[in-house]
Design a protein around this motif. Structure first.
Motif, PDB file in Angstrom:
ATOM      1  N   ILE A 194       0.837  -1.202   0.000  1.00 20.61           N
ATOM      2  CA  ILE A 194       0.000   0.000   0.000  1.00 20.61           C
ATOM      3  C   ILE A 194       0.868   1.247   0.000  1.00 20.61           C
ATOM      4  CG2 ILE A 194      -1.739   1.319   1.269  1.00 20.61           C
ATOM      5  CD1 ILE A 194      -2.464  -1.364   2.682  1.00 20.61           C
ATOM      6  N   ALA A 254       0.575   5.090   0.840  1.00 24.23           N
ATOM      7  CA  ALA A 254      -0.248   6.132   1.462  1.00 24.23           C
ATOM      8  C   ALA A 254       0.425   7.454   1.144  1.00 24.23           C
ATOM      9  CB  ALA A 254      -0.333   5.916   2.972  1.00 24.23           C
ATOM     10  N   TYR A 305      -3.775   4.841  -0.967  1.00 18.57           N
ATOM     11  CA  TYR A 305      -4.663   5.620  -0.126  1.00 18.57           C
ATOM     12  C   TYR A 305      -4.114   7.037  -0.129  1.00 18.57           C
ATOM     13  CZ  TYR A 305      -7.212   1.657   1.910  1.00 18.57           C
ATOM     14  OH  TYR A 305      -8.031   0.568   2.114  1.00 18.57           O
ATOM     15  N   ALA A 325      -4.917   2.701   6.508  1.00 17.93           N
ATOM     16  CA  ALA A 325      -5.107   1.832   5.340  1.00 17.93           C
ATOM     17  C   ALA A 325      -4.870   0.374   5.698  1.00 17.93           C
ATOM     18  CB  ALA A 325      -4.158   2.276   4.206  1.00 17.93           C
ATOM     19  N   GLN A 344      -7.824  -1.024   7.326  1.00 16.93           N
ATOM     20  CA  GLN A 344      -8.925  -1.245   6.386  1.00 16.93           C
ATOM     21  C   GLN A 344      -8.687  -2.490   5.546  1.00 16.93           C
ATOM     22  OE1 GLN A 344     -11.668   0.812   6.662  1.00 16.93           O
ATOM     23  NE2 GLN A 344     -10.371   1.496   8.342  1.00 16.93           N
ATOM     24  N   GLU A 345      -7.433  -2.735   5.191  1.00 15.86           N
ATOM     25  CA  GLU A 345      -7.082  -3.841   4.290  1.00 15.86           C
ATOM     26  C   GLU A 345      -6.963  -5.177   5.019  1.00 15.86           C
ATOM     27  OE1 GLU A 345      -6.468  -3.638   0.796  1.00 15.86           O
ATOM     28  OE2 GLU A 345      -7.227  -1.592   0.885  1.00 15.86           O
TER      29      GLU A 345
END
Length: 158
Positions: free
Chosen positions: A10, A12, A70, A153, A156-157
């Protein structure tokens, strides 16, 4: 400092003239920092966007592959110039994500602040303090925002 294991790499990102970024790898590794896209004296008008696209490409090479980006979704600007610059960064981020088939998730600023500090209206110093309190070597408030966003993030993931 890493974080919880996640099934995705991810990125960010706190987009702007000074962009904070945090790249969380699925193995828990973390790469992060702050990058300036301020125009240089002899730059043409498109240089900022070309440098931003190259920066995104470099993060993707660093990760091998990015599953999600994100970014800090700013819904209100007090200055016209800041709004125009943010819109340019957002447009280029959206185009890059689509071109590279990367899922893009905008997260409103108060959501990030509340997740990091417990207060949706936390100031820059509170955000920096929160991330330093979690063991990060924070270089500026943009970097702190990106680290907080990555933390959000990953939750959330997960």
């Amino acid at each position: 400092m890493g974080g919880p294991l996640c099934t995705a790499n991810i990125l960010a990102i706190d987009i702007g003239t000074t962009t904070g970024w945090a790249l969380g790898m699925r193995d828990g590794a973390l790469h992060s920092g702050s990058e300036s896209f301020a125009p240089k004296r002899n730059d043409g008008p498109g240089q900022r966007w070309l440098k931003f696209a190259a920066f995104l490409g470099e993060r993707a090479r660093q990760a091998g592959e990015i599953q999600a980006i994100y970014y800090e979704l700013v819904l209100r600007h007090t200055a016209v110039q800041a709004a125009h610059v943010y819109g340019g960064f957002e447009a280029h981020l959206q185009a890059w994500a689509d071109r590279n088939r990367v899922r893009l998730v905008g997260v409103p600023v108060p959501v990030i602040k509340k997740s990091a500090t417990g207060k949706g209206n936390a100031n820059k110093d509170a955000m920096v303090a929160a991330m330093r309190g979690r063991g990060h070597r924070v270089v500026d408030d943009n970097h702190a925002d990106a680290l907080a966003l990555l933390e959000y993030a990953r939750k959330q993931e997960a």
